[in-house]
Structures are given as structure tokens and as C-alpha cells.
Motif scaffolding. Structure first.
Motif, PDB file in Angstrom:
ATOM      1  N   TYR A 357       0.812  -1.218   0.000  1.00 25.57           N
ATOM      2  CA  TYR A 357       0.000   0.000   0.000  1.00 25.57           C
ATOM      3  C   TYR A 357       0.847   1.270   0.000  1.00 25.57           C
ATOM      4  CZ  TYR A 357      -4.713  -1.874   0.682  1.00 25.57           C
ATOM      5  OH  TYR A 357      -5.924  -2.469   0.513  1.00 25.57           O
ATOM      6  N   GLY A 367      -1.395   4.233 -13.654  1.00 24.20           N
ATOM      7  CA  GLY A 367      -2.411   3.826 -12.690  1.00 24.20           C
ATOM      8  C   GLY A 367      -2.815   2.362 -12.772  1.00 24.20           C
ATOM      9  N   TRP A 368      -2.359   1.643 -13.819  1.00 20.56           N
ATOM     10  CA  TRP A 368      -2.718   0.226 -13.908  1.00 20.56           C
ATOM     11  C   TRP A 368      -1.613  -0.626 -13.303  1.00 20.56           C
ATOM     12  CZ3 TRP A 368      -7.388  -1.644 -15.620  1.00 20.56           C
ATOM     13  CH2 TRP A 368      -8.250  -0.665 -16.134  1.00 20.56           C
ATOM     14  N   LEU A 369      -2.023  -1.661 -12.583  1.00 25.01           N
ATOM     15  CA  LEU A 369      -1.062  -2.467 -11.834  1.00 25.01           C
ATOM     16  C   LEU A 369      -0.636  -3.702 -12.611  1.00 25.01           C
ATOM     17  CD1 LEU A 369      -2.765  -2.373  -8.345  1.00 25.01           C
ATOM     18  CD2 LEU A 369      -0.535  -1.426  -8.905  1.00 25.01           C
ATOM     19  N   GLU A 395      -5.939 -13.330   3.234  1.00 23.62           N
ATOM     20  CA  GLU A 395      -6.388 -12.210   4.036  1.00 23.62           C
ATOM     21  C   GLU A 395      -5.530 -12.080   5.300  1.00 23.62           C
ATOM     22  OE1 GLU A 395     -10.446 -11.910   6.021  1.00 23.62           O
ATOM     23  OE2 GLU A 395     -10.924 -11.930   3.895  1.00 23.62           O
TER      24      GLU A 395
ATOM     25  N   MET B   1      10.895 -19.199  -6.769  1.00 23.50           N
ATOM     26  CA  MET B   1       9.576 -18.589  -6.601  1.00 23.50           C
ATOM     27  C   MET B   1       8.565 -19.182  -7.564  1.00 23.50           C
ATOM     28  SD  MET B   1       8.760 -16.727  -4.228  1.00 23.50           S
ATOM     29  CE  MET B   1      10.344 -17.235  -3.563  1.00 23.50           C
ATOM     30  N   ARG B   5       2.478 -24.195  -7.106  1.00 19.37           N
ATOM     31  CA  ARG B   5       1.853 -24.553  -5.851  1.00 19.37           C
ATOM     32  C   ARG B   5       0.829 -25.646  -6.101  1.00 19.37           C
ATOM     33  NH1 ARG B   5       2.994 -20.712  -2.232  1.00 19.37           N
ATOM     34  NH2 ARG B   5       4.144 -19.031  -3.190  1.00 19.37           N
ATOM     35  N   GLN B   9      -6.996 -23.526  -3.561  1.00 20.69           N
ATOM     36  CA  GLN B   9      -8.260 -23.806  -2.886  1.00 20.69           C
ATOM     37  C   GLN B   9      -9.036 -22.496  -2.831  1.00 20.69           C
ATOM     38  OE1 GLN B   9      -8.862 -26.973  -0.969  1.00 20.69           O
ATOM     39  NE2 GLN B   9      -7.410 -27.547  -2.552  1.00 20.69           N
ATOM     40  N   ASP B  11     -11.904 -20.250  -0.903  1.00 19.78           N
ATOM     41  CA  ASP B  11     -12.675 -20.222   0.341  1.00 19.78           C
ATOM     42  C   ASP B  11     -13.394 -18.886   0.463  1.00 19.78           C
ATOM     43  OD1 ASP B  11     -10.927 -18.323   1.310  1.00 19.78           O
ATOM     44  OD2 ASP B  11      -9.586 -19.867   2.079  1.00 19.78           O
ATOM     45  N   SER B  13     -12.755 -16.296   1.927  1.00 20.84           N
ATOM     46  CA  SER B  13     -11.987 -15.052   1.935  1.00 20.84           C
ATOM     47  C   SER B  13     -11.607 -14.622   0.528  1.00 20.84           C
ATOM     48  CB  SER B  13     -10.743 -15.212   2.794  1.00 20.84           C
ATOM     49  OG  SER B  13      -9.845 -16.087   2.159  1.00 20.84           O
ATOM     50  N   ASP B  14     -11.832 -15.479  -0.454  1.00 20.39           N
ATOM     51  CA  ASP B  14     -11.489 -15.110  -1.815  1.00 20.39           C
ATOM     52  C   ASP B  14     -12.479 -14.106  -2.362  1.00 20.39           C
ATOM     53  OD1 ASP B  14      -9.164 -16.508  -2.869  1.00 20.39           O
ATOM     54  OD2 ASP B  14     -10.240 -18.298  -2.237  1.00 20.39           O
ATOM     55  N   ARG B 217      -9.834  -4.021  -9.714  1.00 19.31           N
ATOM     56  CA  ARG B 217      -8.815  -5.033  -9.476  1.00 19.31           C
ATOM     57  C   ARG B 217      -7.420  -4.626  -9.950  1.00 19.31           C
ATOM     58  NH1 ARG B 217      -7.456  -9.577  -7.741  1.00 19.31           N
ATOM     59  NH2 ARG B 217      -5.972 -10.904  -8.837  1.00 19.31           N
ATOM     60  N   TYR B 218      -7.353  -3.927 -11.063  1.00 17.31           N
ATOM     61  CA  TYR B 218      -6.046  -3.736 -11.696  1.00 17.31           C
ATOM     62  C   TYR B 218      -5.491  -2.321 -11.634  1.00 17.31           C
ATOM     63  CZ  TYR B 218      -6.357  -8.457 -13.451  1.00 17.31           C
ATOM     64  OH  TYR B 218      -6.425  -9.817 -13.530  1.00 17.31           O
ATOM     65  N   THR B 219      -6.114  -1.435 -10.856  1.00 21.24           N
ATOM     66  CA  THR B 219      -5.526  -0.096 -10.794  1.00 21.24           C
ATOM     67  C   THR B 219      -5.128   0.241  -9.363  1.00 21.24           C
ATOM     68  OG1 THR B 219      -7.593   1.058 -10.367  1.00 21.24           O
ATOM     69  CG2 THR B 219      -6.996   0.731 -12.688  1.00 21.24           C
ATOM     70  N   ARG B 223      -7.122  -0.329  -5.647  1.00 22.35           N
ATOM     71  CA  ARG B 223      -6.532  -0.814  -4.380  1.00 22.35           C
ATOM     72  C   ARG B 223      -6.798   0.179  -3.257  1.00 22.35           C
ATOM     73  NH1 ARG B 223      -5.147  -6.207  -4.891  1.00 22.35           N
ATOM     74  NH2 ARG B 223      -5.895  -6.240  -7.008  1.00 22.35           N
TER      75      ARG B 223
END
Lengths: 510, 354
Positions: A357, A367-369, A395, B1, B5, B9, B11, B13-14, B217-219, B223
């Protein structure tokens, strides 16, 4: 005279466990009628847990309590009050818009068929106030208009109206002026004369000595010592509070402090800090010690621009720093909040979000991630700090306290902060993770970063820091090399009531 | 890295975005997840229920036909568009009660534009600008006065309503059909040519849905919206410009209200300053039924779209079955309460699992 009488309050063999921590183990504690018992100990020693059990907020896992000879097991603060146990907390529990009388009678109103009988209430209120020696308080004044000291009287009067036999004061003086403290002591002594049992919790040993008859010291959830205060030197009590020698749990990394990076000059906030000055060198770990409420958190929040600054300056590498978190981050400062849940981390967001953050720039174009790129970097930080989680998208709320703290630290490292302000970074964390964090702090200093390490646990500061500053009532009262401090001197410096600098008569903001 | 995986899964929280991103290739588990954990499941159940009930009716069976689907979708679009803006606002921890009034004001301003000889492009721009201005006003007031959004937007709701009535001299503005001919078919349930299947309004709504999902989602902004709603103190601690983000969120919400104003005008062919009364509650309900949390930090475009569709399905289904308006209201009310109760239950379960 009352020495022969049976104790009014007896807590016997009380134990309480929270998850992995044993907060209290086998604590026994008793107070006779007409006795003022001091309950002292370091932060986290178990005093507040013991009081919460007494007030019915927690139930003990084992042990028994008797009040006036009767078995007492309150299920709620209400039941505790009905059984004659009252608590006076640091933060007052009053309805500011109601009058003194309404507050005192709250929950015990004299009424018939739902109608208030003020005529019956008034004498009881007046009687309680007279007993406290403050008959001059007007029952119909709104509580909001009173000083903090007078508000406390209202709370005590409420306890009297509720026929409290046992009254416990939890740090009652920390927001009072010197004068109000004197008044309060007179009131407490009057209560002693009326045959009530008083428990008095305070960090200020001087106050304890002025007021109390006997003491009980808690340490690590056990009774470390108890007895009469008469003839016992203060240092003996401090020794009981601090306890044994430093455990070998503090890994250090050799590092050498360089030139001054951060300088704080007479910084004052709304209430705390009060004209605090500090200097921090490159590659140095500076500890800040003080008791809860000494203004340590306010100090680093003011440096970071999170709390309003009234006067004073902060310079980073000789450049003046504006008082805003954005400016602070741009200047290379990073903060880890003491309150992980409420402030430090967005609990319902992912590790990746929380970690980045404060610096999303490297992954964004217009601005795009670029989430894939970010994910790779986040994972590398997670493995460097040994964050145990299912994935970077998990989370925060699902992580243990230690892992959460590592994410908070990783964020500060990810933003490449040169000055790290760490507020109680090891609170509520298991011993193993604590050691990891100490080692990390050492490594950071060895890399040439500077760290301010705030803690109320003096052992870790003595072991990890190069220098330690001690705060008391918002002021930095002493700064020395860590080697020139020991547990006793640091505690004494923190407990010392510093009145020479004045400012004590200001009315604190509610 | 880069070691693979084990199978991801899913759940509670997704989020929808993270599930789709994890499994961008088709996987039956994604479908299962979508139907069990989002409002898509309840939407399907409600739709199937009406289809079955209708099939047993005399002369029944029309509910499951394409024509009724087309009608439902048009009604969905009218609620979903402003609800996308509301989704952003609610995720950011806010609320906007003025959205209905802002929509109506935008439609009124647009109608006024048509009436006074502006071209359709100009009039639509007027509509959007009105919504945007309303949103900026909301955001600025909330940020600068530090009053809770509920109260601020309650006030602006009445202000927008009054402003619309003033502009329209207290009666709906009805411009001549010729002045807005290109908009006449904008919300027509059965478009010509037939291969368009849906009206332009529906296609634009779908485009907006994709756009908002991507932005969330992507900017960086997306966020920050989630950060603000999840924990404002954290946002400030991380140096996020909280007032700017907040004003932008309400400005976007307002812009969507402006777009919705175009929809409203194109549906009724008039600008009615009182046309938004009660709409704000349906819009908020769409977000909430779709899993948006009024305490902020949670919400999704797909959920909101499903929420709006559930209400449209109930409306249309009840009409088809000849069930009165009052029963529709009762049903929708019950679904709102049930959706929130289920959501709370799920959250408590999650909190207990930690």
C-alpha cells in the motif's frame, strides 16, 4: 484496629489463560476493610487481567473470590457492582450530557411506575458527595462542564451510591493535574476511614508510598512479593517488579552508528509529546522507554505526521520534514503501528495489498497495476521475513499476530524506509518471532538504516538498542547509552514524577 | 519462486477477482464457487423458481422465453448502472443516498438540453456532467466537513431534487421525439435489427461492468478504494491521499448516476425531477444483496449485477404470474434481509475460524 478482622476481599489462587499466554497463575490477593492496597507491576504483569476478573469482565480459569465472606463469581460488570465491587478506571465511564445526579444514579434511579423520583434521589446524591468532601458539586450540572478531576469524583460517588464495599482504582491519576491528585488522595483516605477496602493500581511508586498501606507486586502473572510499605525502600519494590536477569533471547547483529540522520527539535503535540528532542544516527537503534500513557506513541506519531504537531521541528538529513504521512514516507520514514488491528493493517485485505500500500509505484503504469510482478516481489519479502501463509493473496485476518507483524515490518522495508519508527513491535507475539524481529532490527542497523524502537519492556531495549531515551508524562526525561542504563535505573527514571518542567496544571483534553 | 503450488483452494476469503485470476482457464470449480459464494446462485434459484411456477400456469411457459429475458435485462441495466457507482462508494466505506435524486436531476438537465435545441451528444454530455458535479459536491462536502456520508447525502438528495424541480418548473420536461431520436431505442427491450439481441443500454451496461471490475482489481485507485473501506487509519498510515481518493470515489459514483440519468430519460422520454424517489434504496439494495458490506471493504461488480438482476427477475416474474406489487415489495424486502443475515453469519464463521 481492623487488623484482626477478616479481609473484605479475598482472591485466592486465581489463574487465567489467553490462548498461549498464561496471564495469571495462582495469584492470591486480599484486602482488609480500611486498608489501601497497592497493586504494582510492569505492563503486562497481569494487573489489568486481575482487575478485569474482579470486575466480572473476565472469568478466572481457576481460583475463588470472596467479598465480605461471601463467595463471589460475577458474570458481568453489572453483577460485580451489585455485589459491592466498583472499579474506577483511567478512562471515565460517564454520560457527558447527563447531569451529575443522573450519572451518579445511572442504573439505580429511584422511580415509581417508571417515573423518576428526584426528591428521593437528591439526598442520596448529596450524601455521597458530602462523604467525599465535595458537597459543593451541583447535582444538576452537566458532567461535560466539569474538570476531569471532578468527573472522577462523580464516578466515585456513583460507586458509593451503589454501596461499594471494595473500590479498585486503576491508574486514576494519569490524566489528573497535581492539585486534582491531592484531592483524589484525600477522598481515597476518607473512603478508607469509612471501612471500605481500596485497591490502588499505579505506576507511580511515589504516589503509592504517599497513599497506600500495603503492596502486592505482580510479575509475569505471579505474585512476586507483598507486604507492608512501611520501611521498604522504593528500590526493593522496583527489584520485585523487574525480576530476574535478562534472558538470553535477544540476538544482536554488530553495527556502527554514523552521522545524524533524524533530528527532532522540541516537538510538541496537542497534549503529548511536550517539547521532545531527539537525535538519531544512521545505523543506530534508539530505544524509547516509558510507561503506558507516557507519550511514546504520540511522539513517533507526531514525527511521522499522523498526530497534529503544535510546535517544534523534525529534520531528516538536515532537511525540514512537513507534518504529513505522505511527506514522511517520501523522506524515507516508515512506521509500524502498535495497533495492528485498528491501524497497522487492513485486516480484510490480502498480504500483497497490505505489504505494498505504501509503495505501488514500481508496479504501475498510468495507474494500472502489474499484479504478477507485484506478487513475485511480495513473495520474496514473505520468504525473507519468514511469513507463514498460504499465499500472498491470503487475508491478513487469517494470520497469527507474529506473521501479521512481519507483514507490517515488510511493508516498511518494501517502501525502502531509512528511518524505521517501530511502536511496540514485539507486543502480543510469541518468543520465537520476537527473536526474529530483534535480529532483523540488528540487520537493518547494520545496513545503515536507523531505528526508533518503542517498548514498555525494558529488557528488550537494554539488549537490542544502542541508546535509550526515557519518557515520562510526554517529555523525554533522559537519554543515555544503553550500557549506562540498567533495569532499576530505567524503571526509576520512567516512574519519576517530573514536575520541575511545569505544564502539569494544564487541563488535559478529554 | 516459480515452483507450482498445489491446486489453489477457494474459500470464503477469496474475492471473485482473485478466483478468476487464479483460474483463468475454465474449471468446473470456478462455476461451483461462483454459484455457491456469490449472488449468482440465488439469482439462478429465484429465476428457476419463477420459471417452474410459470410453467404450471394456464397459458404459462412464457417466463423462460427469450422475450422475457430481454425485458428482465433492460430493467436490470437501469438499476445496475448507478449501482456500479454505489458499489465503489460502498467498498470505500461510504454511502450515497442522493443517487436517485442525482439521476433524476441528470435526466431533467438532459431533457432541458434537448428541449432547448442542443444536439443529442451535447445533451448526453450535460447529463453526465450533472452527475459528475453532483458526485464531486458529495465527496467534497464529506471530506471537508467531516460529516458522515449518510447525513451529507441525505441533505444533497433534497438539494438535487429541489434543483431539478426548479429547472423543470415543477413538471416533467418532455422534449419532442425528433430532438432525441438517436436515444429513442436506447432502452428498447426488443431492438431492431433483432440480432443485436439486447438494447444498446444493456450492452453499455455490460461494458461498464467489465470496466469497473478491471478498475477495482487492476488499478492503484482500485486498491486504494478497498484500503480506504477496509481501514481508513491504515490508508492514512500508508501515505494514501485519503481526501482525494474519497472525492474521486464519490465523483465516479456521481458520473454513474449521470449515466443512469441517460437511461432514465431514454426509458421515459422525459426528464422528471421526482423520477428518482425511492430509487436510491433499490440501488443500495442491489449492492448489499450482491455481497457489498455497509461497513466497507467488500463488494463486487458481479455481485451487484446479480443483485440488480434478482430484483428485476422478481418484478418481472410477479408480473407474469399476476402477483400484485405489494407482494413484490415484500419478497424483495425479505431477500435483502436474508442476504445480509447470511453474509453476517458467514463473516462470524470466518472470524471464529481465525
Amino acid at each position: 484496629m481492623t487488623d484482626s478482622a477478616a479481609p473484605l476481599l479475598v482472591m485466592h489462587d486465581i489463574s487465567k489463560r489467553f490462548g498461549a499466554t498464561q496471564a495469571l497463575s495462582g495469584v492470591s490477593f486480599s484486602v482488609r476493610a480500611g486498608e489501601i492496597m497497592a497493586l504494582v507491576g510492569e505492563n503486562g504483569a497481569g494487573k489489568s487481567t486481575l482487575m478485569k476478573i474482579l470486575s466480572g469482565a473476565h472469568r478466572p480459569d481457576a481460583g475463588s473470590i470472596h467479598v465480605a465472606g461471601r463467595s463471589y463469581a460475577p458474570g458481568s460488570p453489572q453483577q460485580a457492582r451489585d455485589a459491592g465491587v466498583a472499579m474506577i478506571y483511567q478512562e471515565l465511564n460517564l454520560a457527558p450530557d447527563l447531569s451529575v445526579e443522573d450519572n451518579i444514579m445511572l442504573g439505580r434511579e429511584a422511580s415509581r411506575l417508571g417515573w423518576l423520583l428526584r426528591r428521593e434521589q437528591r439526598p442520596r446524591v448529596q450524601q455521597a458527595l458530602d462523604l467525599l468532601g465535595h458537597g459543593e458539586l451541583r447535582p444538576d450540572a452537566p458532567v461535560r462542564s466539569l474538570s476531569v478531576g471532578a468527573q472522577q469524583l462523580v464516578e466515585i460517588a456513583r460507586a458509593l451510591v451503589h454501596d461499594a464495599k471494595v473500590i479498585a482504582f486503576d491508574e486514576p491519576t494519569s490524566s489528573l493535574t497535581r492539585q486534582d491528585v491531592e484531592h483524589l488522595f484525600k477522598v481515597i483516605r476518607r473512603l478508607r476511614e469509612t471501612g471500605r477496602a481500596i485497591v490502588y493500581i499505579s505506576h507511580f511508586l511515589e504516589e503509592v508510598r504517599q497513599l497506600c498501606d500495603n503492596y502486592t507486586v505482580l510479575r509475569d502473572g505471579r505474585v512476586a512479593g507483598a507486604g507492608s510499605l512501611a520501611g521498604v525502600p522504593e528500590s526493593a519494590i522496583v527489584a520485585l517488579m523487574v525480576g530476574r536477569s535478562v534472558e538470553e533471547l535477544f540476538p544482536t547483529v554488530p553495527h556502527a552508528p554514523g552521522d545524524v540522520l533524524l533530528s527532532v527539535d522540541r516537538l510538541s503535540g496537542r497534549r503529548f509529546p511536550v517539547a521532545a528532542s531527539l537525535e538519531l544516527r544512521r545505523g543506530e537503534i534508539l530505544g524509547v522507554f516509558g510507561l503506558v500513557g507516557a507519550g511514546r506513541t504520540e511522539l513517533i506519531r507526531s514525527i511521522f505526521g499522523l498526530d497534529p504537531v503544535k510546535s517544534g521541528q523534525v529534520r531528516v538529513a538536515a532537511k525540514l520534514l512537513a507534518a504529513s504521512p505522505r511527506a514522511a514516507i517520501a523522506a524515507g520514514l516508515g512506521i509500524v503501528s502498535e495497533d495492528r488491528k485498528g491501524e497497522g493493517l487492513a485486516q480484510s485485505r490480502s498480504i500483497a495489498d497490505n505489504l505494498t500500500y505504501s509503495r505501488l509505484k514500481p508496479y504501475s503504469t498510468l495507474g494500472w497495476l502489474r499484479l504478477g510482478e507485484r506478487r513475485a516481489i511480495v513473495e520474496s519479502w514473505m520468504s525473507r521475513l519468514h511469513v507463514k501463509a498460504r499465499s500472498a493473496e491470503q487475508e491478513i485476518a487469517a494470520l497469527s499476530g507474529g506473521n501479521q507483524q512481519k507483514v507490517a515490518l515488510a511493508r516498511v522495508l518494501h517502501q525502502d524506509a531509512q528511518v524505521l519508527l517501530l511502536d511496540e513491535p514485539t507486543r502480543g507475539i510469541d518468543v520465537g518471532t520476537k527473536a526474529e524481529i530483534y535480529r532483523l532490527i540488528g540487520q537493518l542497523a547494520a545496513e545503515g538504516r536507523s531505528v526508533i524502537f518503542v517498548s514498555s519492556y525494558c529488557h528488550e531495549l537494554l539488549a537490542v538498542c544502542d541508546r535509550i531515551a526515557v519518557m515520562s508524562r510526554g517529555r523525554v526525561t533522559a537519554v543515555r547509552d544503553a550500557s549506562n542504563w540498567n533495569e532499576h535505573s530505567i524503571m526509576e527514571a520512567a516512574i519519576a514524577v517530573d514536575d520541575s518542567a511545569g505544564g502539569g496544571n494544564e487541563r488535559p483534553s478529554a | 519462486m516459480n515452483d507450482r503450488r498445489p491446486e489453489p483452494q477457494f474459500d470464503d476469503s477469496d474475492t471473485i477477482g482473485s478466483v478468476l485470476a487464479k483460474k483463468w482457464r475454465y474449471d468446473w470449480r470456478v462455476t461451483v464457487w461462483l454459484f455457491t459464494k456469490t449472488a449468482l446462485g440465488p439469482l439462478f434459484i429465484v429465476w428457476a423458481l419463477f420459471a417452474v411456477l410459470d410453467a404450471f400456469q394456464q397459458y404459462g411457459g412464457s417466463f423462460a422465453q427469450i422475450r422475457s429475458f430481454q425485458l428482465i435485462v433492460v430493467h436490470t441495466a437501469a438499476v445496475a448502472v448507478p449501482a456500479f457507482g454505489m458499489t465503489i462508494i460502498i467498498i470505500a466505506g461510504g454511502i450515497d443516498l442522493s443517487v436517485g435524486a442525482a439521476m433524476a436531476l441528470s435526466a431533467t438537465v438532459g431533457a432541458w438540453g434537448f428541449l432547448h435545441g442542443h444536439s443529442p451528444t451535447e445533451a448526453v454530455c450535460l447529463c453526465l456532467a450533472t452527475g459528475l458535479a453532483a458526485g464531486i459536491l458529495n465527496g467534497s462536502l464529506i471530506s471537508s466537513l467531516r460529516v458522515v456520508p449518510f447525513i451529507v447525502t441525505l441533505g444533497t438528495m433534497m438539494i438535487f431534487q429541489g434543483a431539478g424541480r426548479w429547472l423543470a418548473a415543477d413538471t416533467p420536461i418532455r422534449p419532442p421525439l425528433a430532438s432525441f431520436a438517436p436515444l429513442a431505442d436506447f432502452q428498447a427491450p426488443f431492438p431492431t435489427p433483432a440480432w443485436h439481441i439486447f438494447s444498446p443500454g444493456v450492452w453499455i451496461m455490460l461494458l461498464l461492468a467489465v470496466a469497473v471490475s478491471l478498475v477495482l482489481r487492476y488499478t492503484v485507485f482500485g486498491r486504494y478504494v478497498f484500503a480506504l473501506g477496509s481501514n481508513e487509519a491504515t490508508a492514512r498510515l500508508c501515505g494514501i491521499n485519503v481526501p482525494l481518493v474519497r472525492i474521486s470515489v464519490y465523483a465516479l459514483g456521481g458520473l454513474f448516476a449521470g449515466v443512469a440519468g441517460v437511461y432514465q430519460f431514454a426509458t421515459l422520454y422525459q426528464g422528471n425531477p421526482m423520477g428518482g424517489v425511492g430509487k436510491e434504496l433499490r440501488i443500495i439494495a442491489a449492492v448489499v444483496v450482491g455481497g457489498g458490506s455497509l461497513s466497507g471493504g467488500r463488494g463486487s461488480v458481479l455481485g451487484t449485477l446479480s443483485g440488480a438482476a434478482i430484483m428485476a427477475v422478481i418484478d418481472h416474474g410477479c408480473t407474469t404470474l399476476g402477483i400484485g406489487d405489494m407482494y413484490q415489495d415484500i419478497l424483495i424486502g425479505a431477500i435483502i434481509v436474508a442476504a445480509v443475515a447470511v453474509d453476517q453469519y458467514r463473516q462470524r464463521k470466518m472470524a471464529a475460524a481465525v
